[in-house]
Scaffold this motif. Structure first.
Motif: not given
Length: 357
Positions: A166-174
């Motif tokens: 993937n050209p962009t990845t996001v991991s967002s978490g607590i």
């Protein structure tokens, strides 16, 4: 992230209420090649009347021969009552990096240059439960963009592509954190225990591409071998596992991508990667001169990564070598650390300002 790294500390002889330093450096390591680095360091007590916990803010800018650019700010700030600690890790990278696929059995034929930009924002707040023990929550963001791969050296299909390109990845978490730290001097410990357990839950409603969870256990123990000197045996165990879900490829556990970027001496950063990682290292630290200006270390480590697909751990990857310690700051006992690490089909120099762990 790389081998030029500084971390202030509580000193044996307390420093002034506020100290600031700016240090330019240049050198060569296995992970960076030739690199130039500019680091700033602010060290202070938030409660000058009770000089137990030393707060610090550290920033550095690095550029190396691999066209890697790094801006990093790391902070540990104690409240005046020392009932709270605020821990931050903020980074901005332009980071072409060689990857080799997933698991412990990869070789140079699958070397694959992956270029990307990266923003990291980690911020944690912990509250004191009892002496040296803290608990709290944090927010972690890993944002990779402009991702592009060159492809495997042998022209086979890369694990990166098979895993999910993937050209962009996001991991967002607590995160939920449990911290125990009885060390008196984190940058050069001679006794004490450090234990940090981090449970991370990434969630789509927070902007994450996928729901996935991980658990990290970072344990360190320091044994002072004699009351007559400061010789130390240090032990480090790092377990970094994916509990469920599928993290982005660049967020998977990997050599040299622990919090301080120091695991796996003997191998370049990113050499091995998998959904889970087991790591163990021991180091003997000893003085050479009576005034502690010059010292040495002998170290050995072992790491293993899970295969993909599947989660079975593969072979154990050893690393070992000697190192030299040069006293950089007498007040904080900070050492300039120059190590020569030897792994399987890999060896080179690793440089730190402050002990590796």
């Amino acid at each position: 992230m790389h081998s030029f790294r500084k971390s202030p500390t509580k000193a044996a002889r307390p420093p002034k209420q506020f100290n600031f330093s700016l240090v330019p450096s240049a050198g060569y390591t296995l992970s960076t090649g030739f690199a130039v680095d500019l680091s700033g360091n602010a060290v202070f007590y938030t409660n000058p009347a009770d000089k137990e916990k030393l707060s610090n803010v550290f920033s550095n800018v690095t550029y190396d021969q691999h066209n890697q650019f790094l801006f990093h700010t790391n902070s540990t700030i104690w409240s005046k009552s020392e009932n709270y600690v605020f821990i931050g890790d903020w980074r901005l990278l332009k980071y072409p990096e060689n990857t080799f696929g997933l698991g412990s059995l990869t070789n140079s034929s699958t070397q694959n240059l992956v270029d990307y930009d990266y923003v990291r924002f980690y911020q944690t707040v912990l509250r004191k439960i009892f002496t040296n023990f803290y608990s709290g929550f944090g927010y972690n963001l890993d944002y990779h963009f402009n991702i592009a791969e060159a492809g495997n050296a042998d022209h086979s299909v890369s694990d990166y592509k098979n895993y999910g390109l993937n050209p962009t990845t996001v991991s967002s978490g607590i995160t939920y954190n449990l911290l125990y730290d009885s060390r008196k001097n984190p940058v050069n410990p001679i006794n004490g225990i450090y234990s940090n357990i981090i449970y991370r839950s990434n969630l789509r409603f927070l902007g994450s591409d996928e729901n996935w969870q991980s658990l990290t256990l970072d344990f360190r123990k320091y044994f002072k071998l004699s009351p007559k000197n400061d010789n130390v045996f240090a032990l480090w165990m790092l377990d970094w596992v994916t509990l469920n879900g599928q993290p982005p490829y660049l967020d998977l556990p990997s050599t040299g991508w622990d919090t301080n970027g120091n695991s796996g001496r003997g191998y370049p950063q990113g050499r091995f990667r998998g959904k889970s990682m087991l790591y163990l290292e021991g180091e003997y630290r000893f003085n050479i001169t009576q005034n502690h200006l010059l010292g040495g270390v002998l170290f050995a480590n072992a790491e293993s990564f899970s295969a993909y697909p599947g989660n079975q751990f593969q072979k154990i990857l050893p690393g070992y070598g000697p190192g030299v310690r040069i006293k950089f700051n007498k007040q904080s006992h900070t050492n300039l650390c120059i190590d020569y690490g030897i792994g399987q089909h890999s060896q080179g120099f690793f440089v730190n300002l402050g002990e590796v762990f």
